[in-house]
Write a protein that holds these residues in place. Structure first.
Motif, mmCIF file in Angstrom:
data_model
loop_
_atom_site.group_PDB
_atom_site.id
_atom_site.type_symbol
_atom_site.label_atom_id
_atom_site.label_comp_id
_atom_site.label_asym_id
_atom_site.label_seq_id
_atom_site.Cartn_x
_atom_site.Cartn_y
_atom_site.Cartn_z
ATOM 1 N N GLY A 59 0.684 -1.186 0.177
ATOM 2 C CA GLY A 59 -0.074 -0.156 0.065
ATOM 3 C C GLY A 59 0.750 1.265 -0.110
ATOM 4 N N ALA A 60 2.120 1.238 -0.307
ATOM 5 C CA ALA A 60 2.963 2.189 -0.034
ATOM 6 C C ALA A 60 3.158 2.870 -1.559
ATOM 7 C CB ALA A 60 4.245 2.045 0.317
ATOM 8 N N SER A 61 2.825 2.426 -2.624
ATOM 9 C CA SER A 61 2.909 2.858 -4.031
ATOM 10 C C SER A 61 1.891 3.962 -4.302
ATOM 11 C CB SER A 61 3.041 1.673 -5.048
ATOM 12 O OG SER A 61 4.092 0.996 -4.892
ATOM 13 N N THR A 62 2.269 5.069 -4.861
ATOM 14 C CA THR A 62 1.495 6.266 -5.235
ATOM 15 C C THR A 62 1.055 5.748 -6.948
ATOM 16 O OG1 THR A 62 3.363 7.205 -5.965
ATOM 17 C CG2 THR A 62 2.673 7.875 -4.135
ATOM 18 N N LEU A 63 0.275 6.401 -7.301
ATOM 19 C CA LEU A 63 -0.040 6.016 -8.821
ATOM 20 C C LEU A 63 1.170 6.163 -9.607
ATOM 21 C CD1 LEU A 63 -3.345 7.966 -9.450
ATOM 22 C CD2 LEU A 63 -3.222 5.816 -8.777
ATOM 23 N N THR A 64 1.949 7.245 -9.385
ATOM 24 C CA THR A 64 3.260 7.560 -9.988
ATOM 25 C C THR A 64 4.193 6.536 -9.950
ATOM 26 O OG1 THR A 64 3.060 9.687 -9.710
ATOM 27 C CG2 THR A 64 5.147 9.246 -10.785
ATOM 28 N N MET A 65 4.410 5.833 -8.733
ATOM 29 C CA MET A 65 5.029 4.643 -8.199
ATOM 30 C C MET A 65 4.755 3.514 -9.114
ATOM 31 S SD MET A 65 6.162 5.370 -4.618
ATOM 32 C CE MET A 65 7.019 3.786 -4.087
ATOM 33 N N GLN A 66 3.396 3.264 -9.333
ATOM 34 C CA GLN A 66 2.857 2.165 -9.951
ATOM 35 C C GLN A 66 3.084 2.130 -11.510
ATOM 36 O OE1 GLN A 66 -1.409 0.737 -8.731
ATOM 37 N NE2 GLN A 66 -1.044 2.377 -7.112
ATOM 38 N N LYS A 101 14.063 1.948 -6.740
ATOM 39 C CA LYS A 101 13.967 2.423 -7.963
ATOM 40 C C LYS A 101 12.707 3.299 -8.325
ATOM 41 C CE LYS A 101 17.509 -0.733 -9.756
ATOM 42 N NZ LYS A 101 17.637 -1.573 -10.744
ATOM 43 N N ASP A 102 11.685 2.685 -7.987
ATOM 44 C CA ASP A 102 10.229 3.165 -8.313
ATOM 45 C C ASP A 102 10.137 4.681 -7.714
ATOM 46 O OD1 ASP A 102 9.561 0.933 -9.366
ATOM 47 O OD2 ASP A 102 8.203 0.096 -7.616
ATOM 48 N N VAL A 103 10.992 5.013 -6.460
ATOM 49 C CA VAL A 103 10.761 6.198 -6.027
ATOM 50 C C VAL A 103 11.578 7.155 -6.924
ATOM 51 C CG1 VAL A 103 11.630 7.811 -3.961
ATOM 52 C CG2 VAL A 103 10.580 5.272 -3.532
ATOM 53 N N TYR A 104 12.675 6.825 -7.092
ATOM 54 C CA TYR A 104 13.726 7.666 -7.993
ATOM 55 C C TYR A 104 12.910 8.000 -9.277
ATOM 56 C CZ TYR A 104 17.474 8.743 -11.202
ATOM 57 O OH TYR A 104 18.330 9.261 -12.116
ATOM 58 N N VAL A 105 12.479 7.050 -10.048
ATOM 59 C CA VAL A 105 11.694 7.230 -11.323
ATOM 60 C C VAL A 105 10.848 8.397 -11.214
ATOM 61 C CG1 VAL A 105 10.609 6.133 -13.398
ATOM 62 C CG2 VAL A 105 12.624 5.152 -12.565
ATOM 63 N N SER A 106 9.864 7.913 -10.052
ATOM 64 C CA SER A 106 8.580 8.640 -9.969
ATOM 65 C C SER A 106 9.001 10.203 -9.675
ATOM 66 C CB SER A 106 7.990 8.078 -8.644
ATOM 67 O OG SER A 106 7.364 6.995 -8.996
ATOM 68 N N ILE A 107 9.867 10.499 -8.755
ATOM 69 C CA ILE A 107 10.241 11.806 -8.456
ATOM 70 C C ILE A 107 11.135 12.434 -9.444
ATOM 71 C CG2 ILE A 107 11.490 13.272 -6.707
ATOM 72 C CD1 ILE A 107 11.077 11.367 -4.636
ATOM 73 N N PHE A 108 12.097 12.049 -9.877
ATOM 74 C CA PHE A 108 12.994 12.643 -10.716
ATOM 75 C C PHE A 108 12.597 12.486 -12.280
ATOM 76 C CE2 PHE A 108 15.427 11.968 -6.740
ATOM 77 C CZ PHE A 108 15.438 13.200 -6.431
#
Length: 197
Positions: A90-97, A119-126
């Motif tokens: 449940g931690a994934s945002t739409l962007t992380m998904q 890696k999902d965090v990195y790709v999502s934010i940056f």
């Protein structure tokens, strides 16, 4: 952080866009066949009903319009839970998904799962949140996922389950489609009417 950046696949925006089915029409303009590996009909953000957007945000990522790709409180809680050996989804945002499903893969267990999540965090934010508006991210999200019954994306799912475009959904119909993102087979109204209700 250096390891995550160095080992993350180069960002390729083409991976975010899936192909639509080719629709064939007869001389009277009636559809008679679809060709393609996935039964998908894309829809733009402006073509989505407001109740569908609200239902997806409420069930998938309630702070979507406030965060920069990562919901830090949810991510921290899930990370601590996982480190303690608890089921901590449940931690994934739409962007992380979007990052997971299209760029980083879906590895979910052990150290590989933890690395993939960062890696999902990195790709999502940056990468994703820097390149796309929130409305474009929602558009990518709703056109991407298999929602049961060989229907990819909300437009095809809406036509498959309700015989109408996603722009015409009422609240109950939108809620059902929003639930399909979490469990397309468990909530499929054709296969499991009780689970869908």
């Amino acid at each position: 952080f250096t390891y995550i950046v160095a080992t993350t696949e180069k960002f390729d925006e083409k991976k975010l866009y899936k192909t639509e089915s080719t629709i064939l029409y007869d001389k009277d303009g009636k559809e008679f066949a679809r060709i393609g590996s996935e039964n998908r009909e894309k829809i733009t953000y402006d073509e989505l009903s407001e109740v569908l957007v609200d239902a997806i945000i409420a069930t998938e990522d309630s702070r979507f319009f406030q965060h920069n790709g990562v919901d830090i409180p949810r991510f921290a809680k899930a990370t601590i839970g996982q480190l303690l050996g608890r089921q901590a989804g449940g931690a994934s945002t739409l962007t992380m998904q979007i990052a997971k499903n299209n760029i980083n893969g879906t590895e979910a267990s052990g150290i590989s799962g933890i690395i993939r999540k960062f890696k999902d965090v990195y790709v999502s934010i940056f990468q994703i949140e820097k390149s796309y508006t929130k409305q474009e991210i929602i558009e990518l999200y709703v056109n991407d996922t298999l929602l049961g019954s060989s229907a990819y994306g909300v437009e095809q799912a809406s036509k498959t389950y309700f015989g109408k475009s996603a722009k015409d959904l009422n609240l109950a119909e939108a809620s059902l489609l929003a639930g399909l993102f979490q469990a397309p087979n468990a909530y499929n109204p054709f296969k499991n009417p009780e689970g869908a209700s």
